[in-house]
Scaffold this active site. Structure first.
Site, PDB file in Angstrom:
ATOM      1  N   LYS A 107       1.209   0.451 -11.972  1.00  0.00           N
ATOM      2  CA  LYS A 107      -0.187   0.029 -11.951  1.00  0.00           C
ATOM      3  C   LYS A 107      -0.466  -1.158 -12.864  1.00  0.00           C
ATOM      4  O   LYS A 107      -1.299  -2.012 -12.565  1.00  0.00           O
ATOM      5  CB  LYS A 107      -1.085   1.209 -12.298  1.00  0.00           C
ATOM      6  CG  LYS A 107      -1.156   2.267 -11.197  1.00  0.00           C
ATOM      7  CD  LYS A 107      -2.125   3.377 -11.559  1.00  0.00           C
ATOM      8  CE  LYS A 107      -2.343   4.322 -10.387  1.00  0.00           C
ATOM      9  NZ  LYS A 107      -1.115   5.016  -9.975  1.00  0.00           N
ATOM     10  N   ARG A 113       3.104   1.577   1.947  1.00  0.00           N
ATOM     11  CA  ARG A 113       3.637   2.423   3.025  1.00  0.00           C
ATOM     12  C   ARG A 113       2.513   2.700   4.016  1.00  0.00           C
ATOM     13  O   ARG A 113       1.364   2.284   3.812  1.00  0.00           O
ATOM     14  CB  ARG A 113       4.131   3.756   2.447  1.00  0.00           C
ATOM     15  CG  ARG A 113       3.071   4.455   1.609  1.00  0.00           C
ATOM     16  CD  ARG A 113       3.439   5.854   1.209  1.00  0.00           C
ATOM     17  NE  ARG A 113       2.571   6.407   0.184  1.00  0.00           N
ATOM     18  CZ  ARG A 113       1.361   6.890   0.363  1.00  0.00           C
ATOM     19  NH1 ARG A 113       0.828   6.861   1.577  1.00  0.00           N
ATOM     20  NH2 ARG A 113       0.665   7.388  -0.632  1.00  0.00           N
TER      21      ARG A 113
END
Length: 500
Positions: free
Chosen positions: A118, A294
């Site tokens: 992150k 994804r």
């Protein structure tokens, strides 16, 4: 450009079945893999070939990289589709696949690596002027330094695991005297879940909505977005109900968020299907949250409003084809909803449930889609995620799509385990959802176990009333039959005596 002739699907359940079907429609052969717990699963039968990986624990089956590569070589597989979960966001796996001369149906390992951290993701997107929540730009370990930063940002603040996801390693801190204990918990949980105890601090956005944008990018630098999904109905920071489009975005904000999502993808030279997640405050200010590199669980709602098959688009991109359409070619058509059918008990704090699907009947009809990987009589294994199915409905507007979803939930018959279906129905009928005035705290604000207990009681009363009615009707018919039989018997006896 390489042509894919055979795909190994490195996953299980509904997403494996979903990928296999799209590949087969493209004339591509498929290989399913399975653990001993999934030997009877539908995806195993649907594939052209199926290989046992090992025992039920995912570390010995679906996460066994060496075994997966060995199967690919033995069966002359061209490409691997990882689905979501398991190895789908594992940069080392993507590198290994490429090293073995196979095609990874997903983004580059470098993009996965950047967006999987992150802090690295925040650094990358900051260069593209993507709005970020105020907070630290690096991992924090020193408690006193962290306290000082939190005080400067202003409470409430959010402590988040740098390598985290799914709500793990995340703590909301309302006041300073709670900070140290909450940070220690976040670090401990992050180490346990991800093997990385690094955490960072962000301003906590009150009354947040979770809105994400689906993006597609090819290997030639073209990137587009496929509009947004509203994912604010959650429990334990995990989504339960999603819809597309969001009921609160104006066309102007949608355009700005879409452009920001494309810039996030540009920041890591992204290709394939991906999702850029934003947090949106009550004034509709939006901030970059993270990028999932994804296919998402909730991708069907995007397919419904765009008419696209995202799995097929992933395969085209992996083969090296340029995107088959431009941004101006796309528009939102109608409205779609998805509810996740989990084997969980909402009346018991959403604890997972296991057991046998004694009864399993899917809803049908126009605008209803069920993505699942189970059948009646199958066991829900304890080893994997408790999601049984995804129920999706589509119609011309939000109200009609919601009405269709409620009808479909009523039609869905599952027994043998507890599920989230009744909870989802409760949400869909709640005034906050109907009005669109809700956020990620819906469960905390409006839901408690007794809400479903009351619903269950009413349902039981209705069922009891139906059975009572049937019983009375049956008894009445029986008595009438007896009376007729008795009369007939008396008449026969009278006729018999008359003949004598």
């Amino acid at each position: 450009m390489p042509k894919i002739n055979k795909i190994l699907v490195a996953n299980r359940g509904e997403i494996a079945l979903r990928i296999i079907r799209s590949a087969q429609e493209m004339g591509i052969r498929t290989v399913a893999v399975f653990s001993e717990a999934d030997r009877q699963a539908p995806h195993v039968r649907q594939a052209d070939e199926a290989i046992l990986l090992g025992p039920p624990p995912s570390s010995e089956s679906y996460l066994n990289i060496e075994k997966l590569i060995e199967v690919c070589k033995r069966l002359k597989v061209d490409a691997i589709h990882p689905g979501y979960g398991f190895l789908s966001e594992n940069a080392a796996f993507a590198k290994r696949v490429q090293k073995e001369g196979l095609i990874f149906i997903g983004p580059s390992p470098e993009a996965i690596e950047t967006m999987g951290n992150k802090l690295a993701a925040k650094t990358a997107v900051a260069k593209f002027d993507v709005p970020l929540v105020p907070g630290t730009e690096k991992a924090i370990e020193d408690i006193e330094e962290a306290k000082a930063i939190a005080k400067e940002i202003g409470y409430p603040i959010l402590i988040k695991a740098s390598a985290g996801g799914g709500g793990k390693g995340m703590r909301i801190v309302e006041k300073e005297d709670e900070f140290q204990s909450q940070m220690e918990r976040a670090v401990s949980e992050a180490k346990s879940a991800f093997g990385d105890g690094a955490v960072f601090i962000e301003k906590f956005v009150t009354s947040p909505r979770h809105i994400e944008f689906q993006i597609l990018g090819d290997q030639h630098g073209n990137i587009i977005h496929l509009f947004e999904r509203e994912c604010s109905i959650q429990r334990r920071h995990q989504k339960v109900i999603e819809e597309a489009p969001s009921s609160v975005l104006t066309s102007e904000i949608r355009q700005k968020m879409g452009e920001a999502a494309i810039n996030v993808a540009k920041s890591c030279q992204y290709y394939g299907a991906g999702t850029v997640e934003f947090i949106v405050d009550d004034q509709l200010n939006f901030y970059f949250l993270e990028m999932n590199t994804r296919l998402q669980v909730e991708h069907p709602v995007t397919e419904q409003i765009t008419g696209l098959d995202l799995v097929k688009e992933q395969i085209y991109i992996a083969e090296g084809s340029p995107l088959r359409f431009k941004q101006e070619d796309l528009s939102i058509q109608g409205h779609a909803l998805e509810v996740r059918v989990y084997a969980e008990d909402p009346k018991n704090n959403f604890l997972p449930d296991i057991g046998k699907l004694k009864l399993y009947k899917r809803p049908q009809g126009p605008g209803v889609r069920v993505d699942d990987g189970f059948e009646e009589g199958m066991q829900i294994p304890i080893h994997y995620d408790p999601m049984i199915a995804k129920l999706i409905t589509f119609d011309e507007d939000r109200n009609k799509a919601t009405s269709r979803m409620i009808r479909a939930i009523n039609e869905y018959e599952i027994s043998g385990i507890e599920t989230t279906l009744e909870f989802c129905k409760y949400v869909l009928q709640h005034e906050a959802f109907v009005s669109g005035n809700f956020d990620t705290k819906f469960v905390e604000k409006y839901f408690s176990a007794d809400k479903l207990a009351n619903t269950s009681s009413k349902k039981e009363e209705e069922i009891a009333a139906v059975f009572s009615s049937l019983l009375i009707e049956t008894n009445t018919k029986s008595n009438q039959q007896k009376n007729k039989t008795g009369l007939s018997s008396s008449m026969n006896k009278w006729k018999s005596r008359a003949r004598k």
